[in-house]
Scaffold this active site. Structure first.
Site, PDB file in Angstrom:
ATOM      1  N   ASP A 178      50.349  29.990  42.784  1.00  0.00           N
ATOM      2  CA  ASP A 178      51.292  31.066  43.086  1.00  0.00           C
ATOM      3  C   ASP A 178      50.528  32.396  43.116  1.00  0.00           C
ATOM      4  O   ASP A 178      49.714  32.674  42.224  1.00  0.00           O
ATOM      5  CB  ASP A 178      52.397  31.119  42.027  1.00  0.00           C
ATOM      6  CG  ASP A 178      53.505  32.077  42.423  1.00  0.00           C
ATOM      7  OD1 ASP A 178      54.298  31.713  43.314  1.00  0.00           O
ATOM      8  OD2 ASP A 178      53.559  33.177  41.844  1.00  0.00           O
ATOM      9  N   ASN A 186      53.804  43.016  48.933  1.00  0.00           N
ATOM     10  CA  ASN A 186      54.535  43.183  50.194  1.00  0.00           C
ATOM     11  C   ASN A 186      55.253  44.515  50.254  1.00  0.00           C
ATOM     12  O   ASN A 186      55.273  45.188  51.293  1.00  0.00           O
ATOM     13  CB  ASN A 186      55.547  42.039  50.380  1.00  0.00           C
ATOM     14  CG  ASN A 186      54.939  40.840  51.084  1.00  0.00           C
ATOM     15  OD1 ASN A 186      53.949  40.961  51.809  1.00  0.00           O
ATOM     16  ND2 ASN A 186      55.529  39.665  50.884  1.00  0.00           N
ATOM     17  N   ASP A 195      51.103  38.847  55.112  1.00  0.00           N
ATOM     18  CA  ASP A 195      50.757  37.657  55.902  1.00  0.00           C
ATOM     19  C   ASP A 195      49.242  37.479  55.982  1.00  0.00           C
ATOM     20  O   ASP A 195      48.725  36.356  55.861  1.00  0.00           O
ATOM     21  CB  ASP A 195      51.339  37.769  57.315  1.00  0.00           C
ATOM     22  CG  ASP A 195      52.853  37.585  57.330  1.00  0.00           C
ATOM     23  OD1 ASP A 195      53.413  37.163  56.310  1.00  0.00           O
ATOM     24  OD2 ASP A 195      53.468  37.871  58.383  1.00  0.00           O
ATOM     25  N   GLU A 221      54.991  32.417  48.777  1.00  0.00           N
ATOM     26  CA  GLU A 221      53.615  32.600  48.320  1.00  0.00           C
ATOM     27  C   GLU A 221      53.155  31.464  47.409  1.00  0.00           C
ATOM     28  O   GLU A 221      52.168  31.593  46.690  1.00  0.00           O
ATOM     29  CB  GLU A 221      53.478  33.932  47.579  1.00  0.00           C
ATOM     30  CG  GLU A 221      54.207  34.023  46.257  1.00  0.00           C
ATOM     31  CD  GLU A 221      55.652  34.498  46.387  1.00  0.00           C
ATOM     32  OE1 GLU A 221      56.199  34.991  45.384  1.00  0.00           O
ATOM     33  OE2 GLU A 221      56.229  34.375  47.484  1.00  0.00           O
TER      34      GLU A 221
END
Length: 312
Positions: A178, A186, A195, A221
């Site tokens: 993770d 983000n 991304d 993620e």
């Protein structure tokens, strides 16, 4: 309407047919043939006339012709079939010629159609279809962003490897990865940067595992790596390698206490999977245990590896 044509006209039509045709009697002697047939026999019509089929054809084709008479005598039919003659593939059609009240088959008309080019075209089409099918499968099992497998691919691979490892009594391990503080990454840097970060992490994972291992984007993620034939100690080593590979990317992350993108990893492994268990049940159990190990890594401050000893 049937036209009555002079014998000579019929003969000329027969000789000029665009496909090889011959007439055989019950002893497999040639009663007649056209120019195309003589050509494939590499001879002339004059030489062919009255000769035995075995003078020009291999024994198996002669045997086929004799067997055709036997089938026709019992009222059967000869289905179209393929033969290879002089390195050419032909589709063979056999028609009986009979006379008298009892309809005795006195001869057969054999028509040969060259399908070599058609078979090559079909082979090319089939090859293209196979490539297209493989590409469709890859797309169906591949995450478009990272190039890793997706959940569908994971399920297929995991269950297949579980069956093999169970049968061979081999170890298998799982690592769940993770990305730490990814939401804040983000929020701060934007989804495009997010991304790009995921793609870089996927590349780091690929470089840290063997070609036989299976890396997937499990969702968001979260990523999963399946490690066949790998015990818990080996899986922990792989996880540490991934951890350092991601750190070494040095992707700045101001929202993380580590000031760069890092990952937390939960690892689970078994030496052998007992026989008699459903692969899907084992898969789900391993994923749940790896998830518990992942949460242990998060509770320990993240940017680390934790293992879970699973038992069945």
């Amino acid at each position: 309407m049937i036209y009555r044509l002079p014998i000579e006209d019929l003969r000329q039509i027969f000789l000029s047919l665009p496909v090889p045709v011959c007439l055989l009697d019950r002893e497999t002697h040639y009663l007649g043939a056209n120019h195309r047939y003589a050509d494939i026999c590499n001879t002339s019509l004059d030489v062919l006339a009255g000769k035995s089929m075995q003078d020009f054809c291999p024994p198996e084709l002669v045997a086929n012709a004799r067997r055709d008479f036997q089938v026709l005598d019992t009222g059967g039919i000869i289905p179209a079939h393929e033969i290879i003659y002089r390195n050419t593939t032909f589709l063979v059609s056999v028609s009986p010629l009979s006379h008298g009240r009892d309809k005795t088959v006195s001869a057969i008309a054999v028509t040969l159609t060259d399908i070599s080019k058609l078979k090559l075209e079909f082979a090319a089409v089939n090859e293209n279809l196979a490539v297209a099918y493989k590409q469709m499968q890859e797309h169906a099992e591949t995450d478009a962003l990272t190039g890793l497998a997706n959940r569908h691919g994971l399920r297929q691979f995991f269950e297949r490897e579980l069956r093999r490892c169970t049968q061979e009594q081999r170890p298998i391990s799982v690592a769940i990865i993770d990305v730490d503080y990814f939401k804040s990454y983000n929020d701060h840097y934007g989804h495009v940067a997010g991304d790009e970060g995921l793609k870089a992490i996927a590349s780091a994972i690929r470089s840290s595992i063997r070609s036989r291992d299976y890396a997937t984007r499990y969702g968001g993620e979260e990523l999963v790596v399946i490690l066949p034939d790998t015990d818990l100690a080996g899986a922990e080593h792989v996880a540490e390698t991934i951890l350092h590979a991601v750190r070494s990317l040095s992707i700045q992350h101001k929202g993380s206490p580590f000031e760069r993108i890092t990952v937390s990893i939960g690892v689970v492994g078994v030496k052998t999977v007992p026989r008699g268990l459903y692969s899907a049940d084992v898969r789900d159990s391993l994923l749940r245990s790896a998830d518990k190990a992942l949460y242990a890594a998060k509770d320990a401050g993240r940017n680390c590896v934790k293992v879970w000893n699973d038992k069945f």
